[in-house]
Design a protein around this motif. Structure first.
Motif, short mmCIF file in Angstrom:
data_model
loop_
_atom_site.label_atom_id
_atom_site.label_comp_id
_atom_site.label_asym_id
_atom_site.label_seq_id
_atom_site.Cartn_x
_atom_site.Cartn_y
_atom_site.Cartn_z
N ASP A 1 5.75 7.70 -1.42
CA ASP A 1 5.80 6.26 -1.11
C ASP A 1 5.98 5.46 -2.40
N THR A 2 5.22 5.84 -3.41
CA THR A 2 5.31 5.10 -4.68
C THR A 2 6.70 5.24 -5.28
N LYS A 3 7.27 6.45 -5.17
CA LYS A 3 8.64 6.64 -5.68
C LYS A 3 9.64 5.81 -4.88
N GLU B 1 4.55 0.81 -19.57
CA GLU B 1 3.24 1.30 -19.15
C GLU B 1 2.21 0.86 -20.18
N TRP B 2 1.02 0.54 -19.72
CA TRP B 2 -0.06 0.07 -20.59
C TRP B 2 0.33 -1.22 -21.32
N ALA B 3 1.02 -2.10 -20.62
CA ALA B 3 1.45 -3.36 -21.20
C ALA B 3 0.26 -4.18 -21.68
N ASP C 1 -7.63 9.49 -3.19
CA ASP C 1 -6.81 10.54 -3.82
C ASP C 1 -5.32 10.29 -3.66
N THR C 2 -4.92 9.84 -2.48
CA THR C 2 -3.49 9.72 -2.22
C THR C 2 -3.04 8.29 -1.99
N GLU C 3 -3.99 7.35 -1.98
CA GLU C 3 -3.61 5.95 -1.67
C GLU C 3 -3.71 5.06 -2.90
N ARG C 4 -2.73 4.17 -3.00
CA ARG C 4 -2.74 3.21 -4.11
C ARG C 4 -2.38 1.83 -3.57
N ARG C 5 -2.93 0.81 -4.21
CA ARG C 5 -2.55 -0.57 -3.89
C ARG C 5 -1.72 -1.09 -5.05
N LEU D 1 -5.57 5.52 -16.02
CA LEU D 1 -4.97 6.86 -16.16
C LEU D 1 -4.78 7.47 -14.77
N GLY D 2 -3.59 7.95 -14.50
CA GLY D 2 -3.35 8.60 -13.22
C GLY D 2 -3.16 7.65 -12.05
N ALA D 3 -3.03 6.36 -12.33
CA ALA D 3 -2.85 5.40 -11.24
C ALA D 3 -1.51 5.62 -10.54
N GLY D 4 -0.48 5.93 -11.32
CA GLY D 4 0.83 6.14 -10.72
C GLY D 4 1.95 5.36 -11.41
N LYS D 5 1.71 4.94 -12.64
CA LYS D 5 2.71 4.15 -13.37
C LYS D 5 3.98 4.97 -13.63
N THR D 6 3.77 6.21 -14.08
CA THR D 6 4.93 7.05 -14.36
C THR D 6 5.63 7.44 -13.05
N CYS D 7 4.84 7.70 -12.03
CA CYS D 7 5.40 8.03 -10.71
C CYS D 7 6.31 6.89 -10.22
N LEU D 8 5.84 5.65 -10.36
CA LEU D 8 6.64 4.49 -9.96
C LEU D 8 7.93 4.43 -10.80
N ILE E 1 0.86 -1.18 0.00
CA ILE E 1 0.00 0.00 0.00
C ILE E 1 0.90 1.23 0.00
N SER E 2 0.61 2.14 -0.92
CA SER E 2 1.32 3.42 -0.97
C SER E 2 0.35 4.49 -0.49
N GLN E 3 0.85 5.34 0.41
CA GLN E 3 -0.02 6.40 0.96
C GLN E 3 0.20 7.74 0.27
N SER E 4 1.19 7.81 -0.63
CA SER E 4 1.53 9.10 -1.23
C SER E 4 2.39 8.87 -2.48
N PRO E 5 2.50 9.90 -3.33
CA PRO E 5 3.41 9.77 -4.48
C PRO E 5 4.84 9.46 -4.01
N1 LIG Z 1 0.10 7.08 -3.67
C1 LIG Z 1 0.28 7.62 -4.89
N2 LIG Z 1 1.13 7.05 -5.74
C2 LIG Z 1 1.31 7.56 -6.99
N3 LIG Z 1 0.71 8.67 -7.45
C3 LIG Z 1 -0.14 9.29 -6.62
C4 LIG Z 1 -0.39 8.80 -5.32
N4 LIG Z 1 -1.27 9.62 -4.73
C5 LIG Z 1 -1.56 10.58 -5.61
N5 LIG Z 1 -0.89 10.40 -6.76
C6 LIG Z 1 -0.99 11.27 -7.95
O1 LIG Z 1 -1.50 10.48 -9.01
C7 LIG Z 1 -0.92 10.88 -10.25
C8 LIG Z 1 -0.22 9.70 -10.88
O2 LIG Z 1 0.19 10.11 -12.16
P1 LIG Z 1 1.05 9.21 -13.14
O3 LIG Z 1 1.40 10.08 -14.30
O4 LIG Z 1 2.15 8.56 -12.40
O5 LIG Z 1 -0.04 8.12 -13.57
P2 LIG Z 1 0.05 7.09 -14.78
O6 LIG Z 1 -0.46 5.80 -14.23
O7 LIG Z 1 1.40 7.10 -15.38
O8 LIG Z 1 -1.03 7.68 -15.80
P3 LIG Z 1 -1.07 7.56 -17.41
O9 LIG Z 1 -1.88 6.34 -17.70
O10 LIG Z 1 -1.76 8.80 -17.82
O11 LIG Z 1 0.33 7.45 -17.94
C9 LIG Z 1 0.06 12.01 -9.92
O12 LIG Z 1 -0.61 13.24 -10.10
C10 LIG Z 1 0.36 11.77 -8.45
O13 LIG Z 1 0.71 12.96 -7.77
#
Ligand SMILES: Nc1ncnc2c1ncn2[C@@H]1O[C@H](COP(=O)(O)OP(=O)(O)OP(=O)(O)O)[C@@H](O)[C@H]1O
Ligand SMILES: [Mg+2]
Length: 158
Positions: A13-15, A107-109, A130-134, A37-44, A7-11
């Motif tokens: 954490d995901t990084k 991404e998008w495999a 908003d801020t949590e991801r599994r 979209l926006g799940a956090g793939k690029t953030c990871l 469980i990630s509680q924030s961007p």
């Molecule tokens: N726990 C979290 N982990 C990752 N990102 C988070 C988290 N909480 C909030 N966010 C926000 O979610 C967004 C994730 O964006 P990101 O570009 O990484 O998504 P993505 O899966 O790559 O989307 P896309 O399919 O558009 O490429 C960012 O705005 C980030 O700040």
């Protein structure tokens, strides 16, 4: 085997999870990232780059499909979001990356799952709030089971 999930509680954490992956990964590893979209793939992936010692900010390669970055190992960051069909992805010649000298992160495999290497670590990222991801780790093959377990261990001990 228990569920391989984090469980990630924030961007951040995901990084951090990404950075642990970047530290543990070896040449030829393949990581498939799924999530809306926006799940956090690029953030990871940004975290993975940091863990490999790459300091440039990782932009999503959406408009170029593939970006190569150089750290301890090359990082091949592939984003299939804009692909319309499987033929297009076959034309990309991704095997050169998958069986190359670096780490491939896709991404998008799911858009071209049939041409992904059979052995890989799939990471599904689900939105909880908003801020949590599994993050669910689904390894295929012994190497990736070990990697997944070490990622969980590394994160739990951090
Ligand atoms: N726990 C979290 N982990 C990752 N990102 C988070 C988290 N909480 C909030 N966010 C926000 O979610 C967004 C994730 O964006 P990101 O570009 O990484 O998504 P993505 O899966 O790559 O989307 P896309 O399919 O558009 O490429 C960012 O705005 C980030 O700040
Ligand atoms: Mg992205």
């Amino acid at each position: 085997m228990g569920e391989l999930e984090l469980i990630s509680q924030s961007p951040d954490d995901t990084k951090k999870i990404g950075a642990i992956i970047g530290e543990l990964t070896v040449q030829g590893d393949v990581l498939l990232l799924e999530g809306k979209l926006g799940a956090g793939k690029t953030c990871l992936t940004q975290g993975i780059a940091l863990g490999l010692g790459i300091d440039d900010y990782v932009l999503s390669p959406t408009f170029v499909i593939m970006r190569e970055l150089y750290g301890r190992l090359p990082l091949y960051h592939i984003d299939l979001y804009r692909l319309d069909n499987i033929e297009e992805s076959i034309d990309l010649g991704l095997d050169d990356y998958f069986y190359g000298d670096g780490l491939s992160v896709v991404e998008w495999a799911e858009k071209a799952i049939s041409i992904m290497p059979q052995r890989h670590l799939l990471i599904r990222i689900d939105y909880i709030s908003d801020t949590e991801r599994r993050l669910l780790l689904e390894p295929s093959g012994e190497r990736y089971l070990e990697l997944a377990q070490n990622i969980i261990k590394g994160y739990t001990n951090s």
